[in-house]
Enzyme design. Structure first.
Site, PDB file in Angstrom:
ATOM      1  CE  LYS A   1      61.827 -14.813   4.752  1.00  7.73           C
ATOM      2  NZ  LYS A   1      61.178 -14.174   5.942  1.00  7.73           N
TER       3      LYS A   1
ATOM      4  N   GLY B   1      49.503 -10.277   4.703  1.00  9.28           N
ATOM      5  CA  GLY B   1      50.651 -10.572   3.855  1.00  9.28           C
ATOM      6  C   GLY B   1      51.401 -11.805   4.336  1.00  9.28           C
TER       7      GLY B   1
ATOM      8  CE1 TYR C   1      64.705  -5.184  14.073  1.00  3.65           C
ATOM      9  CE2 TYR C   1      62.953  -6.723  13.479  1.00  3.65           C
ATOM     10  CZ  TYR C   1      64.167  -6.131  13.205  1.00  3.65           C
ATOM     11  OH  TYR C   1      64.841  -6.478  12.064  1.00  3.65           O
TER      12      TYR C   1
END
Length: 220
Positions: A2, A64, A163
């Site tokens: 990313k 982070g 989650y």
């Protein structure tokens, strides 16, 4: 990655530049475009809530990559102050320095160590777990102790980017003390929906995506 893809793009969105990471790339006549949909996903459940965000102090646990997206999102939301909590003073200083090129965010940002939590939690209306603490298989762990969770105002929101499990120990602590709790499932769904709409140029079937993910997580 990313981060490493950013300089390879012909154009990156402001939010991707601010976060320093890109998770959605597409091709146009003008070349490769990129953005980051994590902030959009994070904001989705918060925007359904009635709250004066301009008077809200947000706190992000962790410093982070996930924390960067949350900081950018809290700025978009209009939070008056955004605190980022970490364990390494050197890494915190680097985190703060990385926002100097985005002064509208840097002026609202405060970095602090975990030792400062007792003073800051009573003034925090939104606390976000952007650490891996509490993720499966370490389901009994939480980034906050029970006594620390108790310091939050009664109308505070606890938001966990994790989650699995549902709910995490962090959110169980919040719910036990009457605080609102949000997990990371909706963020995951909404960031994926935002990316799909960019790629296909049409509305995403959010409800189908949500139910499919829930079925997957439940093993059905």
């Amino acid at each position: 990655q990313k981060q490493t893809i950013l300089p390879l793009l012909d154009n990156a969105s402001d939010v991707a530049k601010a976060i320093g990471a890109c998770n959605t790339v597409w091709r146009t006549e003008a070349g490769w475009q990129g953005t980051n949909t994590d902030a959009v996903g994070f904001l989705a459940p918060l925007k359904t809530m009635t709250k004066d965000w301009n008077r809200t102090n947000a706190m992000v646990l962790g410093n982070g990559g996930a924390a960067r997206a949350v900081v950018a999102a809290c700025h978009q939301l209009g939070c008056s102050r955004i605190s980022v909590v970490g364990r390494s003073p050197d890494k915190l200083a680097q985190f703060a320095e990385s926002w100097v090129g985005t002064p509208e965010i840097a002026t609202r940002l405060k970095v602090m160590t975990w030792a400062e939590l007792p003073d800051q939690l009573p003034k925090t209306e939104l606390v976000v777990n952007a650490t891996p603490v509490g993720r499966h298989p370490n389901v009994e762990a939480s980034p906050l102790r029970e006594d620390e969770m108790a310091l939050l105002p009664l109308d505070a929101i606890a938001y966990d980017l994790i989650y699995t499990p549902r709910p995490t120990q962090f959110l169980q602590q919040a719910q036990a003390r009457g605080r609102a709790a949000i997990d990371g499932l909706e963020m995951l769904v909404q960031q994926g929906a935002a990316a799909r709409e960019i790629w296909l140029g049409q509305s995403a079937p959010v409800e189908i995506m949500r139910q499919t993910l829930l079925s997957h997580l439940s093993g059905r």
